[in-house]
Motif scaffolding. Structure first.
Motif, short mmCIF file in Angstrom:
data_model
loop_
_atom_site.label_atom_id
_atom_site.label_comp_id
_atom_site.label_asym_id
_atom_site.label_seq_id
_atom_site.Cartn_x
_atom_site.Cartn_y
_atom_site.Cartn_z
N PRO A 115 4.82 5.83 6.62
CA PRO A 115 3.88 5.34 5.61
C PRO A 115 3.28 6.48 4.79
N THR A 116 2.95 6.17 3.56
CA THR A 116 2.31 7.16 2.69
C THR A 116 0.80 6.97 2.75
N ALA A 117 0.08 7.97 2.28
CA ALA A 117 -1.38 7.87 2.21
C ALA A 117 -1.79 6.74 1.27
N GLU A 118 -1.05 6.54 0.19
CA GLU A 118 -1.35 5.45 -0.74
C GLU A 118 -1.16 4.09 -0.06
N GLU A 119 -0.11 3.98 0.72
CA GLU A 119 0.12 2.74 1.47
C GLU A 119 -1.04 2.50 2.44
#
Length: 162
Positions: A115-119
């Motif tokens: 997962p990304t930080a934005e997610e």
């Protein structure tokens, strides 16, 4: 097959270079190493320094993010509440302000998904707006993966949870 992503954020009481934060900073490396070697640990967000303290995903530079992936809710809970991490959590008010709103979210990801930080921000916002759902949930109200035939895991309760 699914794995569990978790994000938590906190607003520091002072910059990391401030003496007030020294106890937190001194525990970063050993606690991260403990996580890295814990059963069920898959991945954690980190910069080249080996932690995520230099990463800023919010406009407020005092907010730190912790994002990781685990094999199961039970293994994540064991790390958080049944290891040396528990002692660090008991001290968190020394270093972090009480956070208004949602600051922890959990969600299932397909095995191998990072997962990304934005997610993670999106999952926190969804939880804040809609409450626990299979898209983003809490320790107290967990959900099983959407297409899983198994029942939702038992809720985790602990005196350390806020």
């Amino acid at each position: 097959m699914y794995q569990l992503a978790q994000v938590n954020i906190g607003r520091m009481r002072a910059p990391l270079s401030d003496p007030l934060m020294e106890g937190f900073v001194n525990q970063l490396e050993p606690i991260n190493a403990l996580a890295d070697n814990s059963p069920g640990f898959v991945w954690r967000l980190q910069s080249s320094e080996g932690d995520a303290t230099s990463l800023r995903v919010y406009e407020d530079d005092m907010i730190l993010i912790n994002l990781s992936v685990w094999s199961s809710l039970r293994e994540l809970s064991d790390f958080i509440y049944a290891s040396a991490h528990r002692d660090v959590m008991k001290q968190r008010r020394q270093w972090f302000e009480r956070f208004e709103g949602v600051y922890i979210a959990l969600w299932w990801v397909p095995e191998g998904h990072i997962p990304t930080a934005e997610e993670a921000k999106e999952r926190l916002e969804h939880l804040q707006e809609h409450g626990p759902t299979s898209y983003a949930f809490t320790y107290k109200q967990p959900f099983a993966p959407a297409d899983s035939p198994q029942a939702a895991p038992e809720p985790v309760t602990d005196e350390c949870m806020v």
